[in-house]
Write an enzyme that holds these catalytic residues in place. Sequence first.
Site, mmCIF file in Angstrom:
data_model
loop_
_atom_site.group_PDB
_atom_site.id
_atom_site.type_symbol
_atom_site.label_atom_id
_atom_site.label_comp_id
_atom_site.label_asym_id
_atom_site.label_seq_id
_atom_site.Cartn_x
_atom_site.Cartn_y
_atom_site.Cartn_z
ATOM 1 N N GLU A 1 57.198 33.949 43.889
ATOM 2 C CA GLU A 1 58.024 34.281 44.605
ATOM 3 C C GLU A 1 59.049 33.318 45.211
ATOM 4 O O GLU A 1 58.483 32.043 45.216
ATOM 5 C CB GLU A 1 57.397 34.989 45.734
ATOM 6 N N ASN B 1 58.701 46.909 45.561
ATOM 7 C CA ASN B 1 57.822 46.091 45.967
ATOM 8 C C ASN B 1 57.303 46.653 47.562
ATOM 9 O O ASN B 1 58.253 46.875 48.417
ATOM 10 C CB ASN B 1 58.091 44.656 46.145
ATOM 11 N N GLU B 2 56.008 46.804 47.798
ATOM 12 C CA GLU B 2 55.705 47.359 49.208
ATOM 13 C C GLU B 2 56.464 48.222 49.701
ATOM 14 O O GLU B 2 57.132 47.947 50.854
ATOM 15 C CB GLU B 2 55.440 46.016 50.082
ATOM 16 N N TYR C 1 45.237 41.658 50.386
ATOM 17 C CA TYR C 1 44.955 40.311 50.544
ATOM 18 C C TYR C 1 43.433 40.259 51.387
ATOM 19 O O TYR C 1 43.135 41.122 51.942
ATOM 20 C CB TYR C 1 46.200 39.589 51.348
ATOM 21 N N GLU D 1 49.363 41.815 43.826
ATOM 22 C CA GLU D 1 49.513 40.714 44.762
ATOM 23 C C GLU D 1 48.040 40.901 45.397
ATOM 24 O O GLU D 1 47.668 41.834 45.871
ATOM 25 C CB GLU D 1 50.215 40.924 45.976
ATOM 26 N N GLN E 1 49.760 33.010 45.341
ATOM 27 C CA GLN E 1 50.795 32.749 44.373
ATOM 28 C C GLN E 1 50.478 31.700 43.487
ATOM 29 O O GLN E 1 49.843 30.780 44.036
ATOM 30 C CB GLN E 1 51.941 32.961 44.982
HETATM 31 O O1 AHR Z 1 52.979 37.044 48.933
HETATM 32 C C1 AHR Z 1 53.846 36.865 50.378
HETATM 33 C C2 AHR Z 1 54.184 38.501 50.723
HETATM 34 O O2 AHR Z 1 53.112 39.302 50.951
HETATM 35 C C3 AHR Z 1 54.919 39.059 49.738
HETATM 36 O O3 AHR Z 1 56.188 38.747 49.667
HETATM 37 C C4 AHR Z 1 54.841 40.645 50.299
HETATM 38 O O4 AHR Z 1 54.995 41.600 49.177
HETATM 39 C C5 AHR Z 1 53.229 40.530 50.511
HETATM 40 O O5 AHR Z 1 53.442 41.216 51.937
#
Ligand code: AHR
Length: 523
Positions: free
Chosen positions: A51, A198-199, A267, A332, A381
Amino acid sequence: MRRIGFAGAMLLMVSAAASGQQPSPTAVNVMVDTAKAGPVIDRHIYGQFAEHLGHGIYDGIWVGPGSKIPNIRGYRSDVVNALKEIKVPVVRWPGGCFGDLYNWRDGIGLPAKRPVRINVHWGGVTEDNSFGTHEFLNFAELIGADAYVSGNVGSMTPLDNANWMEYMTSSEKSTLADERRKNGRAKPWTIKYFGVGNELWGCGGAMNAQYASDVSKRYAQFVNAPAAMGMTKVIAGPNGPNPNVYDYADTMMKNMPNMAMLSIHQYTFPHSRPPNSLPGTPYKRGPATGFDEDEWALTLSKGEAMEPLLSKLTAVMDRNDPNKRTMLAMDEWGTWYDQEPGSHPGFLYQQNSLRDAEVAALTLNIFHRHTDRVKMSNIAQMINVLQAMILTDKDKFLRTPTYWVYHMYVPFQGATPYAASVNGPSYSHGDYPIAQVDASVARGLDGKLYLSLVNTDPNRPAHVTTNLTGSATGRLLTGPAMDTHNTFDAPNRIVPVAYSGRNEGGKLVFDLPAKAVAVVQIQ
Ligand code: AHR
């Protein structure tokens, strides 16, 4: 098989520690059933996410052709070479939240004439757009990866996304294709994946599931590459840790029965946002290094949450889509700690230790167990951001323990996984019990059998007995401390070392050290 109960194991450990001896190994049994093969491990499970965030792109991938840092047409040579070694199959770009405010037109044409914007999501720094569509797609080609372009559903129109696609992929004599030719690229690029947003539940538009799927249908309809490209549209789905994740997925599955791919984000935060705190309020997620065993066990157990998440999502999908038309992209995922003290606010720069290698290996093994639905993942990432493969600082460069896991796991790309059952004690510290040993077994594209073993216990080795025969050689990743990591001054403190199993009475056995990841080839 001898099994040591948790209480017994703790007693042994305490008395061994008191006497200054190494704790004795636990007995673990791994039974592989090569008659039970699962769907192939899609190599795209080993994908990356890059990103416009911090030094993920600028200084991480791109230094520009005029840089003193050795580069190939502007791309760092050290980074390109390291990424080629791990055979990166796919890269997702340009966001993330960055993509939700991205206008693709900002990133084409003469670099000096490109507009300068503010990257409002990530540190409020200026974005000069010198890395745009051409630079990304040429980079993907250079490292031999498929391109996954993430579209902007949050703040642009379906027509903007359709035009972008035509610009990238058309071989016709259209105004947009001609503009691409004028900008230096004659041949269309191949776009294998396009992200429809995205999201959408968050930075992509704060939409509920019904609205998100209505909007996604409309956007997906208008963004099309030439059919021969076989492009997959990836529809942005829910957030793993959110309690409504299954309802959200259910609504999307019902409203979009023809989806090819649904994406999920998950995450691993050791510590989550305090309940009722306002979004954007800073809070402590936990340090990337210098942590104690509580943090080790907590983080690994949170990483293991990927397993129930995928099982429950699969159940939702099976109910709605018994013929398995819709696949999952975990586009992600990874560990997310407090960013390194002194690093630029909003750059999400964190160190990467043996603990991250364990989370990576456990997660990849989980993906190997869910290959009926999971066909792609993109760790967050690739460079200098969150759970990165590579860290750079000006001309300095290092490969992280997570990178080395990806290196060791290359033979699993495209391999056929087999059922493997593990019998052994738990590693249980505080309130976070997890299996001490995790295993994954698959037949690689070279016809050889590969076994990965992960020991989650930071103190106790394991004696692993298998029902496999022959000999086993490969590599092992471990370190003296739970947070062993590489630095720019000591970039090879943690690297894989040669490792092998032994044949005992016709069976392969392994002495697996504490806090270690091993991958071996069975001959
Ligand atoms: O990876 C960092 C951020 O985490 C991304 O931009 C977003 O899609 C997620 O919340």
